[in-house]
Write an enzyme that holds these catalytic residues in place. Structure first.
Site, mmCIF file in Angstrom:
data_model
loop_
_atom_site.group_PDB
_atom_site.id
_atom_site.type_symbol
_atom_site.label_atom_id
_atom_site.label_comp_id
_atom_site.label_asym_id
_atom_site.label_seq_id
_atom_site.Cartn_x
_atom_site.Cartn_y
_atom_site.Cartn_z
ATOM 1 N N GLN A 114 0.847 -1.122 0.044
ATOM 2 C CA GLN A 114 -0.015 -0.026 -0.045
ATOM 3 C C GLN A 114 0.860 1.260 0.101
ATOM 4 O O GLN A 114 0.223 2.483 -0.144
ATOM 5 C CB GLN A 114 -0.889 0.025 1.205
ATOM 6 N N ASN A 115 2.136 0.868 0.115
ATOM 7 C CA ASN A 115 3.295 2.142 0.251
ATOM 8 C C ASN A 115 3.394 2.689 -1.169
ATOM 9 O O ASN A 115 3.291 1.897 -2.204
ATOM 10 C CB ASN A 115 4.365 1.720 0.909
ATOM 11 N N CYS A 151 2.758 14.408 -22.219
ATOM 12 C CA CYS A 151 3.326 13.320 -22.991
ATOM 13 C C CYS A 151 3.433 11.906 -22.368
ATOM 14 O O CYS A 151 3.916 10.928 -22.797
ATOM 15 C CB CYS A 151 4.672 13.857 -23.643
ATOM 16 N N HIS A 209 -1.231 1.664 -4.834
ATOM 17 C CA HIS A 209 -1.275 3.311 -4.896
ATOM 18 C C HIS A 209 -0.155 3.970 -5.673
ATOM 19 O O HIS A 209 -0.031 5.225 -5.770
ATOM 20 C CB HIS A 209 -1.359 3.710 -3.549
HETATM 21 ZN ZN LIG Z 1 6.034 16.068 -21.248
#
Ligand SMILES: [Zn+2]
Length: 254
Positions: free
Chosen positions: A102-103, A131, A120
């Site tokens: 979860q870190n 981009c 996460h």
């Molecule tokens: Zn960019």
């Protein structure tokens, strides 16, 4: 306590697939404060105002100034502790196959683990909104806020904000790993938050042994987990690895 360490080492030795589920408790010893709970970041900063994707898109500079700047400062300096190093060692020994975490600090990868499933995302990387190029967070200069990519696009942490989905592929991989493992180590997490909370349940229902390493008992203790080794992640993981190596050596000599 020593008996439990020995038992864990034995349980790891006979298993064919070990998976670890890790949370904030694994990284506190690296100087990374938890988000939730007492002393957590969300006590100081309202996540809905500063960690929600809508808040970021509305005003990236504000979120960079209040939240991301502070996190960058912490994560840039953080180094793996005994818990990360021990888990990387378990992979090297051919015992641990994957980590579900979860870190967002990227410390498991820095320690050397090769299969890390991140619910996460990873704050150690920034991504360009225009981009999608990625750049390591420590390389990002804060001379201009919000910081920009060379293409002019705004940079955002490559982690999941409130209001964003858990990456479906990570979710799928974590379910599969939990289903397939025969030992799950739950380390430094009370596993209250979904989807992490569900992984020990999947493991247990599929017949795996669930071993918990936490400073205090949690809702998993006595229901989902088979046993709890009480203590801080760094110290306990280190003791387990030492015992695993000791037992491996004894078997070799026998
Ligand atoms: Zn960019």
């Amino acid at each position: 306590m020593d008996d439990l360490i020995k038992k864990t080492a034995k349980d790891l030795a006979v298993s064919s697939k070990v998976v670890a589920l890790t949370g904030a408790g694994v990284s506190v010893e690296s100087g990374i404060p938890p988000f939730r709970g007492k002393g957590g970041l969300w006590e100081k900063i309202d996540p809905m105002e500063f960690a929600h994707i809508d808040a970021f898109m509305r005003n990236p500079a504000k979120v960079w100034n209040i939240l991301i700047r502070e996190m960058k400062d912490i994560v840039d300096k953080a180094r793996p502790n005994d818990a990360h190093i021990g888990l990387a060692r378990l992979e090297k020994l051919g015992i641990l196959s994957s980590i579900i975490t979860q870190n967002v600090d990227g410390l498991h990868q820095m320690a050397g683990n090769s299969d890390v499933i991140e619910f996460h995302g990873n704050f150690a990387w920034q991504k360009c909104l225009a981009c999608e190029r990625k750049i390591e967070t420590f390389r990002v200069s804060l001379d201009e806020i919000p910081p920009k990519c060379s293409c002019g696009g705004i940079l955002r942490p490559d982690c999941v904000f409130f209001g964003e989905m858990i990456p479906p592929e990570e979710l799928m991989r974590s379910r599969k790993a939990s289903y397939e493992c025969d030992v799950m180590l739950v380390i430094g997490t009370s596993a209250l938050v979904q989807p992490a909370a569900y992984m020990p349940v999947i493991a247990k229902e599929s017949g795996a042994l669930v071993i918990e390493i936490n400073p205090e008992s949690t809702p998993l203790t006595g229901s989902i987990s088979d046993y709890l080794i009480k203590g801080n992640a760094g110290k306990i993981v280190k003791e387990i690895v030492t015992e695993v190596e000791h037992q491996m050596q004894s078997r070799k000599n026998a």
